[in-house]
Design a protein around this motif. Structure first.
Motif, short mmCIF file in Angstrom:
data_model
loop_
_atom_site.label_atom_id
_atom_site.label_comp_id
_atom_site.label_asym_id
_atom_site.label_seq_id
_atom_site.Cartn_x
_atom_site.Cartn_y
_atom_site.Cartn_z
N TRP A 1 -13.39 -25.82 -32.24
CA TRP A 1 -13.71 -26.60 -30.88
C TRP A 1 -12.58 -26.81 -29.95
N ALA A 2 -11.38 -27.24 -30.69
CA ALA A 2 -10.36 -27.12 -29.85
C ALA A 2 -9.85 -26.08 -29.06
N GLY A 3 -10.27 -24.93 -29.62
CA GLY A 3 -9.84 -23.52 -28.82
C GLY A 3 -10.69 -23.41 -27.59
N LEU A 4 -12.08 -23.65 -28.04
CA LEU A 4 -13.17 -23.60 -26.75
C LEU A 4 -12.83 -24.76 -25.61
N ALA A 5 -12.21 -25.72 -26.04
CA ALA A 5 -11.81 -26.71 -25.03
C ALA A 5 -10.68 -26.27 -24.16
N ARG A 6 -9.78 -25.63 -24.88
CA ARG A 6 -8.32 -25.23 -24.18
C ARG A 6 -8.91 -23.90 -23.26
N VAL A 7 -9.78 -23.17 -23.66
CA VAL A 7 -10.35 -22.30 -22.42
C VAL A 7 -11.20 -22.71 -21.45
N LEU A 8 -11.98 -23.77 -21.68
CA LEU A 8 -12.74 -24.44 -20.78
C LEU A 8 -11.69 -25.12 -19.71
N VAL A 9 -10.77 -25.97 -20.19
CA VAL A 9 -9.97 -26.63 -19.44
C VAL A 9 -9.21 -25.63 -18.50
N ASN A 10 -8.36 -24.73 -19.09
CA ASN A 10 -7.57 -23.84 -18.62
C ASN A 10 -8.37 -23.02 -17.61
N CYS A 11 -9.69 -22.65 -17.63
CA CYS A 11 -10.48 -21.83 -16.78
C CYS A 11 -10.70 -22.70 -15.47
N ILE A 12 -11.10 -23.97 -15.85
CA ILE A 12 -11.49 -24.72 -14.59
C ILE A 12 -10.04 -25.15 -13.77
N ILE A 13 -9.09 -25.49 -14.31
CA ILE A 13 -8.02 -25.99 -13.75
C ILE A 13 -7.28 -24.68 -12.93
N GLY A 14 -7.25 -23.68 -13.80
CA GLY A 14 -6.59 -22.45 -13.19
C GLY A 14 -7.25 -21.84 -12.16
N TYR A 15 -8.80 -21.78 -12.28
CA TYR A 15 -9.62 -21.40 -11.03
C TYR A 15 -9.29 -22.30 -9.90
N ALA A 16 -9.40 -23.60 -9.90
CA ALA A 16 -8.99 -24.60 -8.87
C ALA A 16 -7.75 -24.25 -8.44
N CYS A 17 -6.70 -24.21 -9.28
CA CYS A 17 -5.30 -23.79 -8.59
C CYS A 17 -5.17 -22.71 -7.88
N ILE A 18 -5.71 -21.54 -8.26
CA ILE A 18 -5.82 -20.38 -7.42
C ILE A 18 -6.70 -20.36 -6.22
N ILE A 19 -7.55 -20.83 -6.42
CA ILE A 19 -8.29 -21.25 -4.96
C ILE A 19 -7.56 -22.01 -3.93
N ILE B 1 -6.41 -18.29 -19.24
CA ILE B 1 -7.35 -18.57 -19.60
C ILE B 1 -7.50 -18.53 -20.91
N VAL B 2 -7.35 -17.26 -21.70
CA VAL B 2 -7.46 -16.80 -23.10
C VAL B 2 -6.34 -16.71 -23.92
N SER B 3 -5.30 -16.79 -23.33
CA SER B 3 -3.91 -16.77 -24.40
C SER B 3 -3.59 -18.17 -24.74
N LYS B 4 -3.26 -18.14 -26.06
CA LYS B 4 -2.91 -19.30 -26.65
C LYS B 4 -1.31 -19.61 -26.39
N GLU B 5 -0.61 -18.53 -26.17
CA GLU B 5 0.88 -18.40 -25.98
C GLU B 5 1.18 -18.95 -24.56
#
Length: 160
Positions: A9-27, A60-64
């Protein structure tokens, strides 16, 4: 090779948070950088757009890659695009270095075969562009131009 459909679940949460924040930042970064970043694409703009997409996907998808590194990379790509665009506006020589020139593909109803061959444009593509511009025949075109963004412009004889 083992297919893993779920790790944690932690991996899914990381993708979710990174996606939302990354998308907002790029916009936000694209809005701040101005309309030039979002214009029709010439070759240079296309490369930057692909790099932005790749960087966001990696974020969004890389753990590194941590969020701050990804946002910094996106910011740097947009800043570099802004600097290159600003330099090309100020210097014609620099502009020629990073941008292509429009190419005349047909003139006064005559296909320019050498230009078409050089630009790898077929007669069928030009005829499709004519139809898109509501020009029935090549004879009705004063000029057909391959623009720097890859689009084909048609100047009808009646308007030229």
């Amino acid at each position: 090779m083992v297919l893993t459909f779920f790790e944690s679940w932690a991996g899914l949460a990381r993708v979710l948070v990174n996606c939302i924040i990354g998308y907002a930042c790029i916009i936000m970064i694209l809005r701040v950088s101005g309309k030039r970043t979002l214009t029709k694409l010439n070759a240079f703009d296309f490369v930057v757009t692909i790099a932005l997409g790749s960087t966001l996907a990696t974020l969004i998808v890389s753990k590194e890659i941590v969020l701050a590194e990804g946002v910094l990379a996106v910011t740097l790509l947009v800043a570099l695009q802004y600097l290159i665009a600003a330099a090309s506006v100020r210097s014609r020589m620099f502009s020629r270095l990073v941008k292509s020139e429009p190419t005349l593909l047909a003139h006064d109803g005559i296909f320019l075969k050498e230009a078409m061959r050089t630009q790898r444009i077929t007669q069928e593509e030009i005829l499709a562009a004519l139809r898109a511009h509501k020009v029935a025949e090549i004879e009705d075109a004063a000029a057909v131009i391959l623009e720097t963004d890859g689009s084909i412009s048609v100047l009808p004889k009646s308007r030229a």
